[in-house]
Design a protein around this motif. Structure first.
Motif, PDB file in Angstrom:
ATOM      1  N   MET A 147      26.364  92.659  76.369  1.00 49.64           N
ATOM      2  CA  MET A 147      25.260  93.596  76.112  1.00 49.64           C
ATOM      3  C   MET A 147      24.853  93.546  74.638  1.00 49.64           C
ATOM      4  N   ILE A 148      25.835  93.529  73.757  1.00 45.75           N
ATOM      5  CA  ILE A 148      25.540  93.440  72.329  1.00 45.75           C
ATOM      6  C   ILE A 148      24.855  92.107  72.015  1.00 45.75           C
ATOM      7  N   HIS A 149      25.337  91.060  72.645  1.00 43.85           N
ATOM      8  CA  HIS A 149      24.773  89.717  72.438  1.00 43.85           C
ATOM      9  C   HIS A 149      23.333  89.630  72.948  1.00 43.85           C
ATOM     10  N   GLN A 150      23.023  90.304  74.032  1.00 41.47           N
ATOM     11  CA  GLN A 150      21.694  90.192  74.640  1.00 41.47           C
ATOM     12  C   GLN A 150      20.600  90.897  73.842  1.00 41.47           C
ATOM     13  N   LEU A 151      20.953  91.877  73.044  1.00 43.00           N
ATOM     14  CA  LEU A 151      19.933  92.589  72.268  1.00 43.00           C
ATOM     15  C   LEU A 151      19.168  91.652  71.324  1.00 43.00           C
ATOM     16  N   PRO A 152      19.839  90.900  70.448  1.00 40.38           N
ATOM     17  CA  PRO A 152      19.067  89.994  69.590  1.00 40.38           C
ATOM     18  C   PRO A 152      18.408  88.858  70.374  1.00 40.38           C
ATOM     19  N   VAL A 153      19.036  88.434  71.464  1.00 40.91           N
ATOM     20  CA  VAL A 153      18.435  87.383  72.289  1.00 40.91           C
ATOM     21  C   VAL A 153      17.117  87.868  72.877  1.00 40.91           C
ATOM     22  N   SER A 154      17.095  89.101  73.346  1.00 42.27           N
ATOM     23  CA  SER A 154      15.871  89.669  73.921  1.00 42.27           C
ATOM     24  C   SER A 154      14.775  89.797  72.871  1.00 42.27           C
ATOM     25  N   LEU A 155      15.143  90.253  71.680  1.00 42.25           N
ATOM     26  CA  LEU A 155      14.168  90.368  70.601  1.00 42.25           C
ATOM     27  C   LEU A 155      13.645  88.995  70.181  1.00 42.25           C
ATOM     28  N   TRP A 156      14.546  88.012  70.131  1.00 41.31           N
ATOM     29  CA  TRP A 156      14.143  86.648  69.788  1.00 41.31           C
ATOM     30  C   TRP A 156      13.157  86.111  70.817  1.00 41.31           C
ATOM     31  N   LEU A 157      13.471  86.304  72.096  1.00 35.75           N
ATOM     32  CA  LEU A 157      12.592  85.806  73.150  1.00 35.75           C
ATOM     33  C   LEU A 157      11.232  86.495  73.100  1.00 35.75           C
ATOM     34  N   ALA A 158      11.224  87.795  72.879  1.00 34.81           N
ATOM     35  CA  ALA A 158       9.952  88.516  72.767  1.00 34.81           C
ATOM     36  C   ALA A 158       9.140  87.991  71.583  1.00 34.81           C
ATOM     37  N   GLY A 159       9.801  87.689  70.472  1.00 33.45           N
ATOM     38  CA  GLY A 159       9.117  87.133  69.311  1.00 33.45           C
ATOM     39  C   GLY A 159       8.546  85.755  69.575  1.00 33.45           C
TER      40      GLY A 159
END
Length: 163
Positions: free
Chosen positions: A39-51
């Motif tokens: 869950m912690i790992h997915q937060l920056p991944v999600s933001l990166w993908l949105a960017g």
């Protein structure tokens, strides 16, 4: 490049859920530990993908569809993993969990740590947090309650009995 990046992270997320499901098949506490870490790992991944998607030349509707599919990857991965793990022995689940953890350590040591050492100002702070995490994991067994320890021993005995 946007679609390739999305596909890669989508498949990666499916495999994350294989790790989570395997963790819960082995031990409830282990499963929650893996779930929390991912869950912690997915937060920056999600933001990166949105960017990445927002900077692409894709239509907004396509961007929303790709982000929605990415969010659904977790659910899809969970169901695929549960179906798969019902057909394999506990020994295979233990082996898959060890492989997942080993691959994470390999990536961290060969790719991430050398990059961190190039950042001269932040490398000591990173090293400090790494050591704190390593010490925390080393002494975590001291904080376990006796019931969890017996549960793990019981699971290990079941594996040996099935063989």
């Amino acid at each position: 490049i946007t679609i390739v990046a999305w596909l890669g992270i989508f498949l990666h997320t499916l495999l994350d859920w294989l790790s989570i499901s395997a963790g819960f098949h082995l031990d409830k506490t282990f499963g929650f530990a893996i779930l929390f870490a991912i869950m912690i790992h997915q937060l920056p991944v999600s933001l990166w993908l949105a960017g990445i998607l927002s900077q692409s030349h894709l239509k907004k509707s396509t961007q929303i569809i790709l982000l929605s599919l990415f969010a659904c990857a977790a659910i899809i991965g969970y169901f695929i993993a549960n179906i798969f793990l019902e057909w394999v022995s506990a020994w295979i689940i233990w082996l898959a969990s060890a492989f997942a953890g080993g691959s994470l350590l390999y990536i961290a040591t060969t790719d991430l740590i050398p990059v961190i050492h190039t950042w001269s100002r932040k490398k000591y702070l990173t090293l400090l947090f790494f050591l704190i995490g390593a010490l925390w994991m080393t002494f975590a067994h001291e904080f376990e309650d006796h019931e969890n320890h017996e549960s793990i021993e019981h699971t290990s005995e079941e594996i040996h009995l099935k063989e």
